[in-house]
Scaffold this motif. Structure first.
Motif, PDB file in Angstrom:
ATOM      1  N   ARG A 176      43.828 -34.056   2.542  1.00  0.00           N
ATOM      2  CA  ARG A 176      43.458 -33.296   1.341  1.00  0.00           C
ATOM      3  C   ARG A 176      44.267 -33.728   0.123  1.00  0.00           C
ATOM      4  NH1 ARG A 176      43.074 -27.292   4.079  1.00  0.00           N
ATOM      5  NH2 ARG A 176      40.976 -27.541   4.975  1.00  0.00           N
ATOM      6  N   PHE A 198      34.884 -30.572  12.687  1.00  0.00           N
ATOM      7  CA  PHE A 198      35.218 -31.093  11.369  1.00  0.00           C
ATOM      8  C   PHE A 198      33.983 -31.068  10.481  1.00  0.00           C
ATOM      9  CE2 PHE A 198      38.445 -32.775  14.031  1.00  0.00           C
ATOM     10  CZ  PHE A 198      39.519 -33.163  13.243  1.00  0.00           C
ATOM     11  N   SER A 199      34.171 -30.737   9.207  1.00  0.00           N
ATOM     12  CA  SER A 199      33.132 -30.943   8.196  1.00  0.00           C
ATOM     13  C   SER A 199      33.827 -31.490   6.959  1.00  0.00           C
ATOM     14  CB  SER A 199      32.362 -29.661   7.896  1.00  0.00           C
ATOM     15  OG  SER A 199      33.216 -28.662   7.411  1.00  0.00           O
ATOM     16  N   GLU A 200      33.250 -32.548   6.413  1.00  0.00           N
ATOM     17  CA  GLU A 200      33.882 -33.268   5.314  1.00  0.00           C
ATOM     18  C   GLU A 200      32.852 -33.582   4.244  1.00  0.00           C
ATOM     19  OE1 GLU A 200      35.538 -36.871   6.995  1.00  0.00           O
ATOM     20  OE2 GLU A 200      35.994 -35.861   8.879  1.00  0.00           O
ATOM     21  N   ALA A 202      35.923 -31.853   0.152  1.00  0.00           N
ATOM     22  CA  ALA A 202      36.253 -30.802   1.123  1.00  0.00           C
ATOM     23  C   ALA A 202      36.560 -31.478   2.451  1.00  0.00           C
ATOM     24  CB  ALA A 202      35.093 -29.831   1.288  1.00  0.00           C
ATOM     25  N   TYR A 203      37.539 -30.929   3.159  1.00  0.00           N
ATOM     26  CA  TYR A 203      37.909 -31.439   4.476  1.00  0.00           C
ATOM     27  C   TYR A 203      38.306 -30.229   5.298  1.00  0.00           C
ATOM     28  CZ  TYR A 203      39.476 -34.919   7.811  1.00  0.00           C
ATOM     29  OH  TYR A 203      39.601 -35.721   8.927  1.00  0.00           O
ATOM     30  N   ASP A 204      37.384 -29.760   6.115  1.00  0.00           N
ATOM     31  CA  ASP A 204      37.569 -28.494   6.822  1.00  0.00           C
ATOM     32  C   ASP A 204      37.565 -28.719   8.330  1.00  0.00           C
ATOM     33  OD1 ASP A 204      37.580 -26.871   4.432  1.00  0.00           O
ATOM     34  OD2 ASP A 204      35.461 -27.381   4.288  1.00  0.00           O
ATOM     35  N   VAL A 205      38.484 -28.026   8.987  1.00  0.00           N
ATOM     36  CA  VAL A 205      38.680 -28.161  10.426  1.00  0.00           C
ATOM     37  C   VAL A 205      38.768 -26.761  11.016  1.00  0.00           C
ATOM     38  CG1 VAL A 205      40.212 -29.064  12.206  1.00  0.00           C
ATOM     39  CG2 VAL A 205      39.940 -30.309  10.062  1.00  0.00           C
ATOM     40  N   ALA A 206      38.104 -26.552  12.162  1.00  0.00           N
ATOM     41  CA  ALA A 206      38.149 -25.232  12.800  1.00  0.00           C
ATOM     42  C   ALA A 206      38.065 -25.387  14.306  1.00  0.00           C
ATOM     43  CB  ALA A 206      36.987 -24.372  12.310  1.00  0.00           C
ATOM     44  N   VAL A 257      45.562 -33.035   8.260  1.00  0.00           N
ATOM     45  CA  VAL A 257      44.612 -32.440   7.321  1.00  0.00           C
ATOM     46  C   VAL A 257      45.254 -32.285   5.942  1.00  0.00           C
ATOM     47  CG1 VAL A 257      43.282 -30.351   6.780  1.00  0.00           C
ATOM     48  CG2 VAL A 257      43.211 -31.324   9.085  1.00  0.00           C
TER      49      VAL A 257
END
Length: 102
Positions: free
Chosen positions: A33, A55-57, A40-44, A29
């Motif tokens: 980035r 993931f949301s990108e 945006a590059y979000d991971v949870a 990640v």
């Protein structure tokens, strides 16, 4: 920068692999980035489903997403994920025509 492509997806690992997954994922990640031009590059981790990572990108163009998919850090991450027991991989990309605050 306005988003043109949104990607949502998930990976599923055996819950007992998650400690090892986290270290590889963090490196991946951070590289994404830093180098891939994402907005945006979000991971949870899903709090109610152990082993599920969401993931949301947001990407400024399809070309930037395409470049990300062949970036040098993709191969090592995919190999690590396989070795850590990747069980499921689902991602969908959507063209963004407009955005608004909700």
């Amino acid at each position: 920068m306005e988003a043109k492509v949104a990607v949502f997806g998930h990976l599923r690992f055996p819950p007992e692999s998650m400690d090892a997954v986290r270290s590889h994922l963090l490196e991946f990640v951070e590289a994404t980035r830093r180098h891939d031009g994402c907005i945006a590059y979000d991971v949870a981790e899903d709090l109610t489903d152990p082993g599920l990572i969401r993931f949301s990108e947001l990407w400024p163009s399809q070309e930037s997403l395409d470049a990300h998919l062949v970036a040098p850090h993709i191969g090592p991450w995919r190999e690590a994920a396989k070795g850590l027991g990747l069980m499921d991989r689902v991602f969908m990309a959507y063209e963004v025509s407009a955005s608004r605050a909700v």
